[in-house]
Write an enzyme that holds these catalytic residues in place. Sequence first.
Site, PDB file in Angstrom:
ATOM      1  CB  CYS A   2      -0.888   0.048   1.243  1.00  0.00           C
ATOM      2  SG  CYS A   2      -1.989  -1.356   1.338  1.00  0.00           S
ATOM      3  N   GLY A  28      -0.770   0.551  -4.836  1.00  0.00           N
ATOM      4  CA  GLY A  28      -2.070  -0.035  -4.532  1.00  0.00           C
ATOM      5  C   GLY A  28      -3.155   0.535  -5.410  1.00  0.00           C
ATOM      6  CG  ASN A 103       3.247   0.181   3.080  1.00  0.00           C
ATOM      7  OD1 ASN A 103       4.290   0.708   2.713  1.00  0.00           O
ATOM      8  ND2 ASN A 103       2.864  -0.972   2.613  1.00  0.00           N
ATOM      9  N   GLY A 104       2.027  -2.419   5.189  1.00  0.00           N
ATOM     10  CA  GLY A 104       2.755  -3.548   5.772  1.00  0.00           C
ATOM     11  C   GLY A 104       1.776  -4.621   6.183  1.00  0.00           C
ATOM     12  CE1 TYR A 243       6.868  -5.078 -10.232  1.00  0.00           C
ATOM     13  CE2 TYR A 243       6.082  -5.124  -7.961  1.00  0.00           C
ATOM     14  CZ  TYR A 243       5.820  -5.086  -9.317  1.00  0.00           C
ATOM     15  OH  TYR A 243       4.534  -5.047  -9.754  1.00  0.00           O
TER      16      TYR A 243
HETATM   17  P1  5GP Z   1       5.770 -13.737 -13.929  1.00  0.00           P
HETATM   18  O1  5GP Z   1       6.593 -14.116 -15.130  1.00  0.00           O
HETATM   19  O2  5GP Z   1       6.347 -14.242 -12.683  1.00  0.00           O
HETATM   20  O3  5GP Z   1       4.324 -14.113 -14.122  1.00  0.00           O
HETATM   21  O4  5GP Z   1       5.761 -12.142 -13.857  1.00  0.00           O
HETATM   22  C1  5GP Z   1       6.950 -11.440 -13.706  1.00  0.00           C
HETATM   23  C2  5GP Z   1       6.631  -9.969 -13.745  1.00  0.00           C
HETATM   24  O5  5GP Z   1       5.839  -9.643 -12.605  1.00  0.00           O
HETATM   25  C3  5GP Z   1       7.847  -9.068 -13.689  1.00  0.00           C
HETATM   26  O6  5GP Z   1       7.779  -8.170 -14.778  1.00  0.00           O
HETATM   27  C4  5GP Z   1       7.736  -8.315 -12.380  1.00  0.00           C
HETATM   28  O7  5GP Z   1       8.082  -6.946 -12.592  1.00  0.00           O
HETATM   29  C5  5GP Z   1       6.288  -8.432 -12.035  1.00  0.00           C
HETATM   30  N1  5GP Z   1       6.053  -8.498 -10.579  1.00  0.00           N
HETATM   31  C6  5GP Z   1       6.883  -8.870  -9.587  1.00  0.00           C
HETATM   32  N2  5GP Z   1       6.285  -8.777  -8.383  1.00  0.00           N
HETATM   33  C7  5GP Z   1       5.055  -8.333  -8.619  1.00  0.00           C
HETATM   34  C8  5GP Z   1       3.957  -8.007  -7.773  1.00  0.00           C
HETATM   35  O8  5GP Z   1       3.995  -8.121  -6.536  1.00  0.00           O
HETATM   36  N3  5GP Z   1       2.833  -7.542  -8.405  1.00  0.00           N
HETATM   37  C9  5GP Z   1       2.756  -7.402  -9.765  1.00  0.00           C
HETATM   38  N4  5GP Z   1       1.618  -6.936 -10.307  1.00  0.00           N
HETATM   39  N5  5GP Z   1       3.761  -7.697 -10.584  1.00  0.00           N
HETATM   40  C10 5GP Z   1       4.899  -8.167 -10.018  1.00  0.00           C
HETATM   41 MG    MG Z   2       7.563  -5.973 -14.492  1.00  0.00          MG
END
Ligand code: 5GP
Ligand code: MG
Length: 460
Positions: A2, A28, A103-104, A243
């Site tokens: 969040c 979020g 947040n957390g 990320y």
């Molecule tokens: P995967 O190949 O594992 O389905 O997706 C990888 C992608 O998911 C990467 O581009 C990464 O930036 C993204 N990603 C990593 N962690 C998260 C997250 O917590 N939420 C979302 N929406 N994307 C994520």
């Molecule tokens: Mg990505």
Amino acid sequence: MCGIFGVRGHPAAAELVQLGLYSLQHRGQESSGIVTVDDTSRAHAVRAMGLVSEGLDVGELRGLAGSTGIGHTRYSTAGSSVLANAQPVVASVRGGAVALAHNGNLTNAAELRQELEDSGAIFSSTMDSEVIVHRIARSRAERPEERLAEALQGVEGAYSLLVLLGDTLLAARDPRGWRPLVMGTLGDSVVFGSESCALDIVGAQAVREVEPGEIVVVDREGVRTGARLTAKEQHRCVFEYVYFARPDSRVFGGSVDRARRELGRRLAREHPTPGADLVFSVPDSSNSAALGYAEESGLPYELALIRNHYVGRTFIQPTQGARDAKVRVKYNAVREVLQGKRVVMVDDSIVRGTTTRGLVAMVRAAGAKEVHMRVSSAPVTGPCYYGIDTPTREELIAANYTTPEIAAHLGVDTLGYLSLDGMLESVPDGPHGFCHACFSGDYPTAPPTDPEKLRAGCGC
Ligand code: 5GP
Ligand code: MG
Ligand code: SF4
């Protein structure tokens, strides 16, 4: 995950909070909310499902009187996409209104809630964050900061908090400092945001992070450290640098852009790709890391994947069988860049592997001759209990398969993940004092007794 934002002492508090939330939207998208308090310490709240631009428009803000306010954007978590779980949480306690934005994730919320319910507490949501509000209500202490400090005794897990208690604004971080929280000034008013980009958008100057275990008080007398919780070893979330946070932000006192460039450079040293023609990112989250890889390797940086920015949450899920359709709605490949080329595809992380597999197929279909996948983090092998909604171990590809098996599944020629040490040494102020549990299995707390319940009730 969040985003939280707060301000005290500004005539346009609600508008400022709304702006801050716009720049924290990436943290979020499920729901958002703003609470203000006016001169008579009365609280005014608006909460809505969806994006800030959908739920918190100008009309909604009109009723939010007062010069102090806090706001929250909530990340989507399984089974809890209801308005009752939108934050800030608001309640009435001794001495007036209390509002809280969190947040957390708390790791012992289930036990704390049980204790409270056994003694008669009535909860109005399934969020872990509500536990803290009940504990504030029960505190016998006088000063707002003491009430919050008392409420947080025995609360385990991750919290960056903004709390309104009457017209006092409190900001707190858990002693391990899992989630960031930046403090700044705008003229005479004090502002807080999960990331510095939220301060930039309102024209505030960042001053410093709220320190792990610190409770900052902002009231009529000014701003000061009101209390300190029992110190613990720091465990700032390394995934914020990898990320989550925006690259134009500073979090934990360091630049996210610099962190990601260094992650990319280090990746290029650990996993070079001799003979490759070009490097590209999976936009947007890996842009900075891919730039770092290109800088270090001397390979040209190309824009080989284009992302559609207008795909919202309302996008209807494709039917089973159309496995790559979801990926195709969000991304498209540039044939002119990829045709006949040996390419390095940089991404920040692989979680389930489904998106990546779809993208690799797309890149090959656009004519790439060789695809070398490079990942600017270590393999994700475990769930997060501290505020990021990673899936269960069963769904995590690196928890179940070796790197060569993953490479085969993704359809790449080679696959290289950054090492755990390489990742921790690349981030500002690393390698110590960071949480890396989802990469290493080294969890700093006991896991929650019922992780699924935590997922459903996460108020992060
Ligand atoms: P995967 O190949 O594992 O389905 O997706 C990888 C992608 O998911 C990467 O581009 C990464 O930036 C993204 N990603 C990593 N962690 C998260 C997250 O917590 N939420 C979302 N929406 N994307 C994520
Ligand atoms: Mg990505
Ligand atoms: Fe961050 Fe991973 Fe630790 Fe969760 S488990 S706080 S995502 S490093």
